[in-house]
Design a protein around this motif. Structure first.
Motif, mmCIF file in Angstrom:
data_model
loop_
_atom_site.group_PDB
_atom_site.id
_atom_site.type_symbol
_atom_site.label_atom_id
_atom_site.label_comp_id
_atom_site.label_asym_id
_atom_site.label_seq_id
_atom_site.Cartn_x
_atom_site.Cartn_y
_atom_site.Cartn_z
ATOM 1 N N GLU A 197 2.331 111.063 -40.371
ATOM 2 C CA GLU A 197 3.462 111.162 -41.130
ATOM 3 C C GLU A 197 4.201 112.520 -41.277
ATOM 4 N N TYR A 208 10.030 111.837 -40.180
ATOM 5 C CA TYR A 208 9.708 110.603 -39.914
ATOM 6 C C TYR A 208 8.135 110.358 -39.814
ATOM 7 N N GLY A 209 7.923 109.155 -40.026
ATOM 8 C CA GLY A 209 6.424 108.862 -39.149
ATOM 9 C C GLY A 209 6.716 108.692 -37.843
ATOM 10 N N LEU A 268 5.688 106.181 -50.931
ATOM 11 C CA LEU A 268 6.073 104.654 -50.417
ATOM 12 C C LEU A 268 4.785 103.878 -50.336
ATOM 13 N N TYR A 314 9.262 96.963 -41.225
ATOM 14 C CA TYR A 314 7.659 96.925 -40.916
ATOM 15 C C TYR A 314 7.503 95.324 -41.001
ATOM 16 N N ILE A 317 11.382 103.590 -38.152
ATOM 17 C CA ILE A 317 12.504 103.402 -38.838
ATOM 18 C C ILE A 317 12.185 102.450 -39.930
ATOM 19 N N LEU A 348 13.130 99.057 -45.557
ATOM 20 C CA LEU A 348 13.561 100.396 -46.489
ATOM 21 C C LEU A 348 15.350 100.475 -46.418
HETATM 22 C C1 G1P Z 1 9.807 106.857 -44.929
HETATM 23 C C2 G1P Z 1 8.502 106.890 -44.207
HETATM 24 C C3 G1P Z 1 8.564 107.494 -42.729
HETATM 25 C C4 G1P Z 1 9.452 106.665 -41.924
HETATM 26 C C5 G1P Z 1 10.841 106.664 -42.827
HETATM 27 C C6 G1P Z 1 11.927 105.760 -42.263
HETATM 28 O O1 G1P Z 1 10.235 108.395 -45.086
HETATM 29 O O2 G1P Z 1 7.463 107.701 -44.980
HETATM 30 O O3 G1P Z 1 7.325 107.141 -42.164
HETATM 31 O O4 G1P Z 1 9.768 107.310 -40.738
HETATM 32 O O5 G1P Z 1 10.844 106.391 -44.198
HETATM 33 O O6 G1P Z 1 13.325 106.071 -42.608
HETATM 34 P P1 G1P Z 1 11.334 108.637 -46.184
HETATM 35 O O7 G1P Z 1 12.724 108.546 -45.512
HETATM 36 O O8 G1P Z 1 11.246 107.835 -47.453
HETATM 37 O O9 G1P Z 1 10.846 110.293 -46.567
#
Ligand code: G1P
Length: 311
Positions: free
Chosen positions: A195, A174-175, A114, A212, A209, A134
């Motif tokens: 992360e 999640y982060g 990301l 940002y 979530i 996202l």
């Molecule tokens: C990404 C981010 C993460 C965040 C999440 C939210 O992760 O890296 O920090 O909490 O989106 O949906 P991914 O879901 O792409 O693995």
């Protein structure tokens, strides 16, 4: 007028392969799969537009052209609908069209994470604060997810992420933020970011979530291309570098979040948003009731057929 630079641009990373939705995503980009009649990407676009975003920056990749086509002018379709007097359909086509000159595209050639995807937008973002959306996370609320973040930004400036509490066993998805803020605080100051920590190492259960507001200085850290969790260039790691240098807050947003990156979350979003659609609400309720009430020990196919109006 806000004392901070306005948020005019939003970055949408849409280069992902959508492997969890194979075979549906073999040819069709995941972002084009509909939730309650609208492609996932359109929900995100509408949320951003309603929040006042003027420039939409898509980080795409190979086989994702359908996404940009979706937002383009469709003259043949419009002419046909007009000739047939289908004004309601025509409105849906017009509503999903972007104003000329407001869509910007760049490609992420390799799936490096990301952080890398967002870095790919650096030239298009330039030297101003921007939003990241996202698409997998749908937030169902009146003001919308990014709108709530922009409202908070107008008070605090700096960087803000949407946060919500998750069960501790899920922190590794999640982060996660570290904060001294209270359980009931809507806006909390962020003191640290990790992360996808394992539950036993997570500094809290407040997770990021996919919404940002970031300052352009993030690009200085992203360009180091440092890999983190999962061997990927993580946005969270570069965000962590901004803590202490710029204000950084987490906003406990209002509304319901659906994780459309998972099959069940996707299904739930479809049900919830369809129930919210006055055009079909009553019939959706009827369908759900029918299937819940049905005796699951018998095959539904052998039961008496039931009828719903055909919309
Ligand atoms: C990404 C981010 C993460 C965040 C999440 C939210 O992760 O890296 O920090 O909490 O989106 O949906 P991914 O879901 O792409 O693995």
């Amino acid at each position: 007028m806000t004392k901070y630079k306005p948020i005019r641009k939003a970055v949408f990373p849409v280069a992902g392969l959508g492997t969890r939705f194979i075979p549906a995503t073999k040819v069709v980009p995941k972002e084009m799969i509909p939730i309650a009649g609208k492609p996932l990407i359109q929900h995100a676009y509408e949320e951003a537009k309603a929040a006042g975003i003027e420039e939409f920056i898509f980080i795409t990749g190979r086989s994702k052209e359908m996404i940009e086509e979706h937002f383009d002018h469709q003259p043949e379709l419009m002419q046909t609908l007009e000739a047939r007097g289908k004004t309601d359909m025509l409105k849906k086509v017009v509503d999903s069209q972007m104003e000329e000159g407001s869509l910007f595209l760049t490609r992420q050639a390799k799936p490096l994470g990301l952080g890398h995807a967002v870095w790919c937008a650096r030239k298009l973002v330039g030297d101003e604060p921007f939003a990241v959306i996202l698409v997998d996370d749908i937030i169902q609320s009146k003001r919308g997810g990014i709108g709530q973040l922009i409202d908070a930004y107008e008070e605090t400036g700096g960087n803000i992420v949407a946060v919500m509490d998750v069960p501790r066993k899920e922190t590794s998805k999640y982060g996660i933020i570290d904060t001294k803020g209270g359980q009931e605080d809507k806006l909390v100051q962020i003191d640290g970011l990790v992360e996808k920590p394992r539950p036993e190492n997570a500094p809290s259960t407040l997770s990021i979530i996919g919404r940002y507001i970031l300052q352009p200085e993030i690009f200085q850290y992203l360009e180091a291309f440092e890999t983190g969790t999962g061997g990927e260039i993580q946005l969270t790691d570069s965000m962590a570098r901004l803590i202490g240098k710029q204000p950084f807050h987490g906003l406990r947003f209002e509304g319901q979040r659906y994780d459309c990156g998972s099959r069940l979350g996707f299904l739930e979003a479809n049900i919830a948003l369809s129930l919210d659609d006055p055009e079909i609400h009553d019939d959706v309720e009827k369908i759900l009731k029918h299937h819940i009430d049905a005796d699951t020990s018998k095959s539904n196919k052998t039961g008496k057929p039931y009828v719903i109006s055909n919309k």
